[in-house]
Design an enzyme around this catalytic site. Structure first.
Site, PDB file in Angstrom:
ATOM      1  N   GLU A   1       0.376  -1.352   0.181  1.00 17.52           N
ATOM      2  CA  GLU A   1      -0.021  -0.154   0.013  1.00 17.52           C
ATOM      3  C   GLU A   1       1.088   1.350   0.236  1.00 17.52           C
ATOM      4  OE1 GLU A   1      -2.714   0.738   3.201  1.00 17.52           O
ATOM      5  OE2 GLU A   1      -4.336   0.010   2.183  1.00 17.52           O
TER       6      GLU A   1
ATOM      7  N   HIS B   1       6.915 -27.337   2.439  1.00 23.09           N
ATOM      8  CA  HIS B   1       5.784 -28.484   0.837  1.00 23.09           C
ATOM      9  C   HIS B   1       4.987 -27.395   0.290  1.00 23.09           C
ATOM     10  CE1 HIS B   1       8.147 -31.207   3.601  1.00 23.09           C
ATOM     11  NE2 HIS B   1       7.225 -30.353   4.829  1.00 23.09           N
TER      12      HIS B   1
ATOM     13  N   LYS C   1     -13.500   1.766  -3.393  1.00 22.99           N
ATOM     14  CA  LYS C   1     -14.220   2.899  -1.920  1.00 22.99           C
ATOM     15  C   LYS C   1     -15.474   2.774  -3.178  1.00 22.99           C
ATOM     16  CE  LYS C   1     -11.989   2.649   1.898  1.00 22.99           C
ATOM     17  NZ  LYS C   1     -11.229   4.393   2.726  1.00 22.99           N
TER      18      LYS C   1
HETATM   19  O1  LIG Z   1      -8.794   2.717   9.797  1.00 24.88           O
HETATM   20  P1  LIG Z   1     -10.080   3.004   8.303  1.00 24.88           P
HETATM   21  O2  LIG Z   1     -10.088   4.684   8.773  1.00 24.88           O
HETATM   22  O3  LIG Z   1     -10.557   2.051   8.893  1.00 24.88           O
HETATM   23  O4  LIG Z   1      -9.638   2.707   7.001  1.00 24.88           O
HETATM   24  C1  LIG Z   1      -9.173   0.887   7.316  1.00 24.88           C
HETATM   25  C2  LIG Z   1      -7.328   1.166   5.762  1.00 24.88           C
HETATM   26  O5  LIG Z   1      -8.122   1.343   4.964  1.00 24.88           O
HETATM   27  C3  LIG Z   1      -7.172   2.504   4.558  1.00 24.88           C
HETATM   28  O6  LIG Z   1      -7.617   3.545   4.145  1.00 24.88           O
HETATM   29  C4  LIG Z   1      -7.184   1.832   2.660  1.00 24.88           C
HETATM   30  O7  LIG Z   1      -7.034   0.489   2.169  1.00 24.88           O
HETATM   31  C5  LIG Z   1      -6.145   1.874   5.261  1.00 24.88           C
HETATM   32  O8  LIG Z   1      -5.086   2.509   4.941  1.00 24.88           O
HETATM   33  C6  LIG Z   1      -6.336   1.560   6.161  1.00 24.88           C
HETATM   34  O9  LIG Z   1      -5.242   0.749   6.821  1.00 24.88           O
END
Ligand SMILES: O=P(O)(O)OC[C@H]1O[C@](O)(CO)[C@@H](O)[C@@H]1O
EC number: 5.3.1.9
Length: 533
Positions: free
Chosen positions: A323, A352, A463
């Protein structure tokens, strides 16, 4: 290279940290002096970038944020206005955890809290999952369970298991979301809230929030009067939040020495400030990664801890590395599609599974072995003097060590590179140090390839796409309520989604599988299916 030369290379490049009793061996990464020389100026910039970052520069320019996870274990380095909150949050965590463990704070039924249900995803779950698996005692003061997805069956299974053991009434629910709005975490919290309501248990009196003040979850926590709340800081990224309340609250409740975790990280931070590649373990890792993938991630990073308790380290590193480094553009806006893929579980188990391909197959990786010298815990040796010999003069731990050495050698002989990190034992200090080592190495590597390691634009895209599917689903259901049965094509047209008919089909097929709509007709010919509510 013959054995003598390899032994000399091992010694020339060996990094040893006395305080942490940690070794880093990059001798089986076949970079040459020319590359080290070529990268010298980039490393000088990386060291300067890092110094500015720790001094409070806007090191995450895309989000106009500082990057302050190093300050969590050394508040004196933080900007003055942040220090008090860092120090106070840590003591609040310790105080709350002590009161929970001692039964000073109890559940609404007066029971001592026995279980932790941690709801969170990404950095709000992976750190706590890794650290609890690595460091929780065999019989910890509390049991921990995770809901880290929006899978109803997964949520039900976790809750039903707690209910079956009559533990719901003594479970502390920690809801962690920096943004306070991540759908998966919100869904998990609502599902658990609903389950508690149906069980006649007052969810708010079981719930603790970890979020940025002012977030939607912060608001809900205040309105419903949850048991407690601990702040997340906007200058700490999710994937570097283990040393914040995100990781420290659950670790402290589990009886893990969080001060040692922080101390180990701080000691590693001091080591990775040394502006000299050969004397800086994080710089050595960044050098090795750059060499392996030609600065473009051309080879995957296979993480192989030969210790069961470190099983989840690779999953933790998947987010921290991928990420951070998996970015389309560099800091100058060039399209670079950067990144390093990470996978692995544990040795010798993985020998394995896929080590066959590592040894003989496509050479598209480099391995990172994590060696733990002590086969058993210090406590075990206090109670036992004799280890079972599974063969003459050989214990099971000797075999584990032998498999690591043998696999490292077998890979090298077939032209496959590897790094080896060696620690004496898995304890809070060494786990804190490992986390800090990789956080810094990712930061250095990002400088070498000129990318922002501290934002995650690609996830936002996912998202948004998910949100549009849900919006379309609402239009489909509204259309069906208004017009009654219709064939798929007509339904898509009426929902203004004729161009997305395949998505419409996937949505109604999922709705039908969950008794929300009816699908009639030949499933092999989806366009003629009749859809009704
Ligand atoms: O803690 P939040 O804001 O719920 O985000 C959860 C996760 O989603 C992200 O924003 C995107 O994967 C991560 O960087 C973060 O750890």
């Amino acid at each position: 290279m013959g054995n003598d030369e390899l032994w000399q290379r091992y010694q020339d490049w060996l990094y040893y940290h006395e305080g942490l009793d940690l070794y880093l061996d990059v001798s089986r990464m076949r970079f040459d002096d020319a590359l080290v020389e070529e990268l010298e100026p980039k490393f000088e910039k990386a060291f300067r970038d890092m110094e500015e970052l720790e001094a409070g520069a806007i090191a995450n320019p895309d989000e106009d944020r500082m990057v302050g996870h190093y300050w969590l274990r050394d508040p004196d380095r933080a900007p003055a206005e942040l220090r008090e909150e860092i120090v106070n949050t840590l003591s609040d965590i310790e105080d709350f955890a002590r009161r929970i463990r001692e039964g000073d704070i109890t559940s609404p039924t007066g029971d001592r809290f026995t279980d932790i249900l941690s709801i969170g995803i990404g950095g709000s779950a992976l750190g706590p999952e890794f650290v609890s698996e690595a460091l929780a005692a065999d019989s910890p003061p509390m049991e921990i369970h995770f809901i880290d997805n929006t899978d109803p069956a997964g949520i039900d299974r976790t809750l039903n298991r707690l209910k079956a053991k009559d533990r719901l009434k003594s479970t502390l629910v920690i809801v962690t979301s920096k943004s306070g709005g991540t759908p998966e975490t919100r869904n998990g919290m609502l599902e658990v809230h609903n389950f508690y309501d149906k069980e006649g248990l007052p969810f708010p009196r079981h719930a603790v929030a970890i979020t940025v003040p002012g977030s939607k979850m912060d608001e809900l926590e205040r309105v419903e009067g949850w048991l407690a709340e601990f702040p997340m800081f906007d200058w700490v990224g999710g994937r570097t939040s283990e040393m914040s309340a995100v990781g420290l609250l659950s670790a402290s409740l589990l009886g893990i020495d969080i001060r040692s975790l922080l101390e180990g990280a701080k000691e590693m931070d001091e080591a990775t400030r040394v502006p000299d590649v050969k004397r800086n373990p994080a710089a050595l890792l960044a050098l090795a990664w750059y060499y392996a993938g030609n600065g473009k991630g051309e080879k995957d990073m296979v993480i192989l801890p030969y210790k069961d308790s470190l099983l989840l380290f690779s999953r933790y590193l998947q987010q921290l590395v991928m990420e951070s480094l998996g970015k389309e553009k560099d800091l100058d806006g060039n399209i670079v599609h950067q990144g390093i893929a990470v996978y692995g579980n544990k040795g010798s188990t993985d020998q394995h599974a896929y080590v066959q391909q590592l040894r003989e197959g496509v050479p598209n990786f480099f391995a990172t072995f994590i060696e733990v010298l002590e086969d058993r815990s210090a406590e075990w040796f206090e109670q036992n003097s004799y280890q079972l010999e599974v063969e003459s003069d050989a214990t099971s731990g000797d075999f584990l060590s032998g498999f690591l050495q043998g696999t490292r050698q077998a890979l090298y002989e077939n032209g496959r590179d590897s790094i080896t990190i060696t620690i004496s034992q898995v304890n809070p200090r060494t786990v804190g140090a490992l986390i800090a080592l990789y956080e810094r190495a990712v930061g250095f590597y990002a400088s070498l390839v000129n990318i922002n390691a501290y934002h995650q634009p690609g996830v936002e895209a996912g998202k948004k796409a998910a949100a549009s599917v849900i919006d379309l689903q609402r239009k489909i259901l509204e259309t069906l309520r208004n017009t009654g049965q219709s064939d798929l094509t007509t339904l898509a047209e009426r929902a203004d989604a004729a161009e997305e008919i395949e998505t419409v089909y996937k949505i109604v097929r999922h709705l039908a599988a969950n008794q929300r709509v009816r699908l009639e007709g030949d499933r092999a010919n989806p366009s003629r299916l009749q859809v009704s509510i």
